[in-house]
Design a protein around this motif. Structure first.
Motif, mmCIF file in Angstrom:
data_model
loop_
_atom_site.group_PDB
_atom_site.id
_atom_site.type_symbol
_atom_site.label_atom_id
_atom_site.label_comp_id
_atom_site.label_asym_id
_atom_site.label_seq_id
_atom_site.Cartn_x
_atom_site.Cartn_y
_atom_site.Cartn_z
ATOM 1 N N LYS A 64 29.459 37.371 37.764
ATOM 2 C CA LYS A 64 30.752 38.179 37.515
ATOM 3 C C LYS A 64 30.620 39.774 37.472
ATOM 4 C CE LYS A 64 32.204 34.114 34.761
ATOM 5 N NZ LYS A 64 32.602 33.606 35.995
ATOM 6 N N THR A 67 29.927 43.802 42.131
ATOM 7 C CA THR A 67 30.999 44.608 42.784
ATOM 8 C C THR A 67 31.009 44.615 44.504
ATOM 9 O OG1 THR A 67 29.968 46.618 42.279
ATOM 10 C CG2 THR A 67 31.520 45.546 40.734
ATOM 11 N N SER A 87 34.161 37.743 39.665
ATOM 12 C CA SER A 87 35.452 38.052 39.190
ATOM 13 C C SER A 87 35.719 39.939 39.397
ATOM 14 C CB SER A 87 35.884 37.902 37.632
ATOM 15 O OG SER A 87 34.783 38.295 36.960
ATOM 16 N N ASN A 88 34.763 40.559 39.679
ATOM 17 C CA ASN A 88 34.753 42.161 39.813
ATOM 18 C C ASN A 88 34.482 42.584 41.308
ATOM 19 O OD1 ASN A 88 35.117 43.086 36.987
ATOM 20 N ND2 ASN A 88 33.295 42.364 36.524
ATOM 21 N N ASN A 90 35.115 43.503 44.885
ATOM 22 C CA ASN A 90 35.984 44.045 45.447
ATOM 23 C C ASN A 90 35.558 44.846 46.858
ATOM 24 O OD1 ASN A 90 38.638 44.490 46.148
ATOM 25 N ND2 ASN A 90 38.873 46.247 44.912
ATOM 26 N N CYS A 109 37.917 35.130 42.772
ATOM 27 C CA CYS A 109 37.532 36.607 42.754
ATOM 28 C C CYS A 109 38.893 37.539 42.324
ATOM 29 C CB CYS A 109 37.065 37.234 44.130
ATOM 30 S SG CYS A 109 35.461 36.491 44.383
ATOM 31 N N SER A 110 39.098 37.559 41.243
ATOM 32 C CA SER A 110 40.329 38.156 40.504
ATOM 33 C C SER A 110 40.601 39.567 40.956
ATOM 34 C CB SER A 110 40.657 38.013 39.013
ATOM 35 O OG SER A 110 39.290 38.327 38.416
ATOM 36 N N SER A 111 39.548 40.227 41.245
ATOM 37 C CA SER A 111 39.532 41.691 41.622
ATOM 38 C C SER A 111 39.782 41.982 42.805
ATOM 39 C CB SER A 111 38.482 42.571 41.053
ATOM 40 O OG SER A 111 38.361 42.531 39.613
ATOM 41 N N PHE A 112 39.525 40.834 43.729
ATOM 42 C CA PHE A 112 39.436 40.906 45.275
ATOM 43 C C PHE A 112 40.952 41.354 45.841
ATOM 44 C CE2 PHE A 112 38.690 39.589 49.648
ATOM 45 C CZ PHE A 112 37.856 40.464 49.839
ATOM 46 N N ASP A 113 40.817 42.574 46.697
ATOM 47 C CA ASP A 113 42.152 43.052 47.212
ATOM 48 C C ASP A 113 41.946 43.377 48.613
ATOM 49 O OD1 ASP A 113 41.342 45.459 46.652
ATOM 50 O OD2 ASP A 113 43.230 46.105 45.812
ATOM 51 N N CYS A 132 42.753 34.600 44.372
ATOM 52 C CA CYS A 132 42.551 35.935 44.190
ATOM 53 C C CYS A 132 43.708 36.780 43.794
ATOM 54 C CB CYS A 132 42.205 36.479 45.561
ATOM 55 S SG CYS A 132 40.459 35.693 46.148
ATOM 56 N N ALA A 134 44.862 39.377 42.816
ATOM 57 C CA ALA A 134 44.821 41.094 43.164
ATOM 58 C C ALA A 134 45.390 41.197 44.800
ATOM 59 C CB ALA A 134 43.833 41.814 42.554
#
Length: 184
Positions: A64, A67, A87-88, A90, A109-113, A132, A134
């Protein structure tokens, strides 16, 4: 002399046992470190991945705090769920041309943009970007480059997508807010 040899044998045996237990201890720490990210969850960066690795499936799953990852070797063929649950995470990565499986690579990967170009050798990208949340921009060169690809739920849950191939689309992408479940 015999007494001295007995002493050396005993001493050598205890040194060997000590070194063996030390090596086993180190190995157990390495296995604990890489146990699905659940034990040591403070890793923020992957500096180097060995150049002879071919399978990175689940490699950093659920790390998690991760980065970024500086390199993915060109020898890799399978990236299935490699960063799933990070999750962090990106960082834009380059997927090597020889990779065939990226299913769930960035799932959860909720921060991945980041914008990712998928090589034409990929035959499975099922759930690759699922949830994803973001992710705002995707590339849709699929129909031009791929003849046979499994893409089920590739973008499911990606309800922040605003751009396809750099062109603005109506947001949210789906009225139900479920994201894309097919490759555009």
């Amino acid at each position: 002399m015999k007494l001295y040899l007995d002493y050396l044998k005993l001493h050598f045996k205890s040194i060997l046992e000590y070194k063996l237990s030390f090596i086993l201890s180190l190995l157990s720490q390495v296995f604990v470190f890489f146990e699905n990210g659940n034990v040591n969850n403070n890793i923020t960066e992957c500096l180097n991945v060995r150049n002879d690795i071919t399978n990175m499936s689940n490699f950093f799953k659920n790390f998690k705090s991760l980065t970024n990852c500086r390199n993915i070797p060109n020898t890799v063929k399978n990236l299935s769920a490699t960063f799933s649950g990070c999750s962090n995470f990106n960082q834009a990565i380059t997927i090597p041309n020889g990779v065939t499986n990226i299913s769930e690579i960035f799932s959860q990967c909720s921060s991945f943009d980041q914008l990712i170009i998928i090589p034409s050798n990929v035959s499975n990208c099922s759930g690759a970007f699922s949830n994803c949340t973001a992710l705002k921009s995707i590339v849709s060169n699929w129909n031009n480059s791929y003849s046979s690809i499994t893409s089920t739920d590739c973008y499911v849950g990606c309800n922040a997508i605003e751009f396809i191939d750099g062109k603005s689309i109506i947001s949210p992408w789906t009225p139900q807010g479920k994201g894309l479940d097919e490759v555009p």
